[in-house]
Design an enzyme around this catalytic site. Structure first.
Site, mmCIF file in Angstrom:
data_model
loop_
_atom_site.group_PDB
_atom_site.id
_atom_site.type_symbol
_atom_site.label_atom_id
_atom_site.label_comp_id
_atom_site.label_asym_id
_atom_site.label_seq_id
_atom_site.Cartn_x
_atom_site.Cartn_y
_atom_site.Cartn_z
ATOM 1 N N LYS A 107 -5.538 0.605 0.778
ATOM 2 C CA LYS A 107 -4.652 -0.547 0.611
ATOM 3 C C LYS A 107 -5.319 -1.719 -0.101
ATOM 4 C CE LYS A 107 -0.997 -0.461 1.857
ATOM 5 N NZ LYS A 107 0.272 0.161 1.397
ATOM 6 N N SER A 158 -4.315 9.939 8.730
ATOM 7 C CA SER A 158 -3.527 10.269 7.531
ATOM 8 C C SER A 158 -4.402 10.984 6.513
ATOM 9 C CB SER A 158 -2.883 9.019 6.932
ATOM 10 O OG SER A 158 -3.867 8.108 6.473
#
Ligand SMILES: Cc1ncc(COP(=O)(O)O)c(C=O)c1O
Length: 311
Positions: free
Chosen positions: A45, A277
């Site tokens: 991110k 993830s």
């Protein structure tokens, strides 16, 4: 030799290595994983955080020194905290209380003000779409109250754009164009969509597979039976706003147990302690390579989204 001097932590974002996971997956085919956990905020991110803030500063939506406000599952907040510190903005983040407490501690350590939002229907460690919506509502309200810039990562176009313009071309260059498949889990969808667009523009035959938690598969067109899962940061139970179905060839599902097993395998066989993830991405890439859909010597590229240290 590393670069002599970087101007700030912002320059540490992007340009991550591609790691061959030959010990965790000896074949068929080969899995190459983008080491996004190596960025200063610890996750993929950081790229979107920097891109959104620089765009907002460039067009005047974010004035020098003005507060920045965002809802986060932790990683966007960490990326924003890095960028805000380097650019001189205070940061306020809302975080569902279901995210691991280590995330709030990490964000506070990076100088952010953390507002914990009670869960709506999730459990600790299992944040649902409704939990995220509640945190986003609080972020929007706080941005209005504080006169801050609301990042709104699910709607900001710079997220997909930065992966199309950096992560995708990096993968293409690092593999010398030898990439048969792209596999990634989906939060806002910025990583999956941006890289898929970049790879498809260079080779329309690259197979693009989205990864979803088992029982929570809107991208596969299934009703959401199990909104709670361990793949924090992804699988919010609805199709994200920027979704482009034409960029997805198939959606693969990964159970909580499989993600936990692959997380352990990556740590013990590769020395890579990453989040759920990331482990789900590798698990799905293995399934795709074993499915017979690709040649036996196919290269599947995926992403190690974040470090495992804050779970
Ligand atoms: C741990 C983790 N994995 C994957 C993602 C998905 O990234 P994207 O929002 O680009 O789809 C996120 C997003 O926050 C995340 O925190």
């Amino acid at each position: 030799m590393p670069p002599a001097i970087t101007a700030s932590a912002l320059d540490l974002i992007g340009g991550t290595p591609l790691i061959a996971l030959d010990r965790a997956h000896p074949g068929p085919g080969r899995i190459l994983a983008k080491a996004e956990f190596m960025q200063p905020g610890g996750s993929v991110k950081d790229r979107a955080a920097r891109a959104i803030l620089l765009a907002a500063r460039a067009d005047g939506r974010l004035a020098p020194g003005a507060p920045v406000v965002e809802m986060t599952s932790g990683n966007m907040g960490a990326g924003l905290a890095v960028a805000c510190a380097a650019l001189g903005h205070p940061l306020v983040v809302t975080l569902s209380a279901g995210n691991s407490p280590q995330r709030a501690r990490m964000l506070e350590a990076l100088g952010a003000e953390v507002v914990l939002v009670p869960q709506v229907d999730g459990l600790p460690g299992q944040v649902t779409g409704a939990d995220v919506a509640a945190a986003a509502e609080d972020a929007g309200r706080l941005a209005r109250e504080r006169g801050g810039f609301y990042v709104d990562q699910f709607h900001a176009p710079e997220g997909v754009g930065i992966h199309r313009d950096t992560t995708g071309p990096e993968i293409w260059a690092q593999t010398g164009g030898q990439v048969d498949a792209w596999v990634a889990s989906v939060g806002t969808g910025a990583t999956f969509l941006g890289v898929a667009a970049a790879l498809r523009a260079r080779n329309p035959h690259v197979v693009c597979a989205a990864v979803e938690p088992a029982g929570c598969r809107p991208l596969a067109g299934e009703p959401v039976a199990k909104p709670r899962h361990v793949l924090q940061g992804t699988g919010y139970g609805s199709v994200p706003p920027h979704w482009d179905a034409a960029l997805m060839d198939l959606a693969l599902s990964v159970s909580d147990d499989e993600a936990a097993r692959w997380r352990r395998l990556l740590a013990t066989r590769e020395g890579l302690h990453v989040g759920y993830s990331a482990a789900a991405n590798v698990c799905a890439a293995v399934a795709l390579l074993a499915s017979g859909r690709l040649p036996a010597d196919a290269v599947a590229v995926t992403v190690l989204c974040d470090t495992g240290l804050k779970y």
